[in-house]
Scaffold this active site. Structure first.
Site, PDB file in Angstrom:
ATOM      1  N   ARG A   1      56.279  16.849  34.063  1.00 35.77           N
ATOM      2  CA  ARG A   1      55.848  17.815  33.049  1.00 35.77           C
ATOM      3  C   ARG A   1      54.363  18.115  33.246  1.00 35.77           C
ATOM      4  NH1 ARG A   1      52.516  14.947  31.255  1.00 35.77           N
ATOM      5  NH2 ARG A   1      51.746  16.645  29.964  1.00 35.77           N
TER       6      ARG A   1
ATOM      7  N   ARG B   1      61.880  26.008  32.335  1.00 40.67           N
ATOM      8  CA  ARG B   1      60.931  26.036  31.208  1.00 40.67           C
ATOM      9  C   ARG B   1      60.168  27.366  31.270  1.00 40.67           C
ATOM     10  NH1 ARG B   1      57.584  20.791  30.057  1.00 40.67           N
ATOM     11  NH2 ARG B   1      57.748  21.693  27.966  1.00 40.67           N
TER      12      ARG B   1
ATOM     13  N   ASP C   1      48.835  25.910  29.515  1.00 44.35           N
ATOM     14  CA  ASP C   1      50.056  26.261  30.266  1.00 44.35           C
ATOM     15  C   ASP C   1      50.038  27.698  30.744  1.00 44.35           C
ATOM     16  OD1 ASP C   1      50.814  23.904  28.401  1.00 44.35           O
ATOM     17  OD2 ASP C   1      52.249  23.923  30.061  1.00 44.35           O
TER      18      ASP C   1
HETATM   19  O1  MRU Z   1      55.611  19.993  27.402  1.00 41.52           O
HETATM   20  P1  MRU Z   1      54.605  19.487  28.393  1.00 41.52           P
HETATM   21  O2  MRU Z   1      54.379  18.012  28.283  1.00 41.52           O
HETATM   22  O3  MRU Z   1      54.916  19.942  29.798  1.00 41.52           O
HETATM   23  O4  MRU Z   1      53.248  20.195  27.955  1.00 41.52           O
HETATM   24  C1  MRU Z   1      52.087  19.968  28.717  1.00 41.52           C
HETATM   25  C2  MRU Z   1      50.874  20.585  28.127  1.00 41.52           C
HETATM   26  O5  MRU Z   1      50.925  21.293  27.151  1.00 41.52           O
HETATM   27  C3  MRU Z   1      49.578  20.366  28.847  1.00 41.52           C
HETATM   28  O6  MRU Z   1      48.519  20.342  27.951  1.00 41.52           O
HETATM   29  C4  MRU Z   1      49.387  21.530  29.828  1.00 41.52           C
HETATM   30  O7  MRU Z   1      50.455  21.608  30.738  1.00 41.52           O
HETATM   31  C5  MRU Z   1      48.119  21.509  30.561  1.00 41.52           C
HETATM   32  S1  MRU Z   1      48.001  20.072  31.538  1.00 41.52           S
HETATM   33  C6  MRU Z   1      47.420  20.263  32.984  1.00 41.52           C
END
Ligand code: MRU
Length: 348
Positions: free
Chosen positions: A47, A88, A234
């Site tokens: 993730r 996703r 993201d």
């Molecule tokens: O749902 P996730 O755990 O994949 O979400 C991750 C995040 O929101 C992080 O803060 C984001 O990917 C930036 S990390 C480099």
């Protein structure tokens, strides 16, 4: 500091540190086909925006390896990439890396060439991510004053990237420079990436960390106990709005209200100029079960509805600066974002 073993190509499979098992167990899973990798991405074994993108880039290698050469090879390969794209919706790195691999594939003549070229490309993307995290770490650390106490949300560390992280790359570098007194990590309901993953990473690095419920963060900021909030992203839209883990937006509001700098750390692979503003970003909705139970324990009565968005959007106006590997965008807005990305065609 060495990168974490988040993901590693093993010749015919992609080995992932299974993040669902942390912090209790450090176990690895080997994905040998696109179905198992897609499942690992969907269920958050791997993730974090950059890590998902790079995993998918290696997924393209798996797609080529596991598709028979023959008249249906191209179609079979592309269908497997479509499967990865559907895992996703919010982190743009996934789509960028898959597009890059489709382009690499288009230029190859046969299955053997394709496997070789796709693997070289995935290795390059991994190396770029590691370089980016080092540059962002250096640029971000310049913004922190000595003896800083910082607050972070979710996990934006080595576990979320192929390198040292985004927000945590800044914290690691600042720690090495003696600038950090302590880190507060939001636990990050409902999947607890802050308490399970960020605190695990920071403890490994010897950095003092206190975990707090997400709902306590605004009080901590109001009480003057935080010098800077540092998060990852993201997707960064063309106007500087950003999507990040649900709970980021209220942190930005509290920071704005109380005059605390709010920094977003994101590599160029997370920028998406085809998304004009944050309102166009698709926010992943996750299942009821993440709210209704914890292990064996039921947390919701039958009949209770739910709303479980995985991300929220923070407007550019609430962000002090966005730090990418090329420099610092401050204040973020359409002009400053486009200026920073001028001449960068790698991901656009
Ligand atoms: O749902 P996730 O755990 O994949 O979400 C991750 C995040 O929101 C992080 O803060 C984001 O990917 C930036 S990390 C480099």
């Amino acid at each position: 500091m060495d990168p974490l073993p988040t993901l590693k190509w093993k010749g015919d499979s992609l080995r992932l540190l299974d993040q669902r098992e942390l912090p209790c167990n450090e176990v690895y899973i080997d994905c040998r086909d696109v179905n198992s990798l897609a499942g690992a991405i969907r269920t958050l074994a791997v993730r974090g925006a950059p890590a998902i993108g790079i995993a998918a880039a290696y997924g393209a290698v798996l797609a080529a390896i596991t598709t028979d050469s023959g008249p249906d090879f191209i179609e079979g390969f592309q269908a497997k990439l479509d499967k990865l794209s559907g895992t996703r919706p919010t982190a743009v790195n996934l789509f960028h890396c898959i597009e890059i691999q489709r382009e690499v594939f288009r230029k190859t003549g046969n299955r053997e060439d394709a496997i070789k070229a796709l693997l070289e490309s995935a290795d390059d993307l991994l190396a770029q991510d590691l370089d980016a995290s080092r540059s962002m770490g250096r640029l971000g650390a310049e913004l922190l004053k000595p003896d800083s106490t910082v607050l972070t949300h979710c996990n934006a560390g080595g576990l979320a990237t192929a390198g040292l992280g985004t927000a945590l790359a800044v914290i690691y570098e600042a720690w090495d420079r003696g600038l950090i007194r302590k880190v507060y990590a939001d636990e990050t309901r409902p999947l607890l990436q802050g308490s399970r993953l960020t605190s695990w990473e920071l403890i490994r690095a010897g950095i003092p960390v206190d975990v707090l419920p997400d709902s306590a963060a605004a009080s901590l900021i109001r009480d003057g106990r935080i010098d800077a909030v540092i998060v990852g992203s993201d997707r960064v839209a063309a106007n500087g709005d950003i999507a990040n883990k649900i709970g980021t937006y209220p942190l930005a509001l509290a920071a704005l209200k109380h005059g605390v700098p709010f920094y977003v750390v994101a590599p160029l692979s997370t920028f998406d100029l085809s998304t004009n503003t944050g309102s166009e970003i698709i926010i992943e909705q996750r299942s009821r079960v993440e709210l209704s139970s914890y292990g064996e324990r039921q947390l919701l009565p039958e009949g209770a509805g739910y709303w479980n968005p995985a991300f929220d959007v923070t407007p550019a106006a609430a962000i002090t600066a966005i730090i990418c590997e090329k420099g610092v965008i401050s204040p973020p807005c359409e002009k400053t974002v486009r200026n920073m990305l001028d001449g960068v065609d790698m991901f656009l």
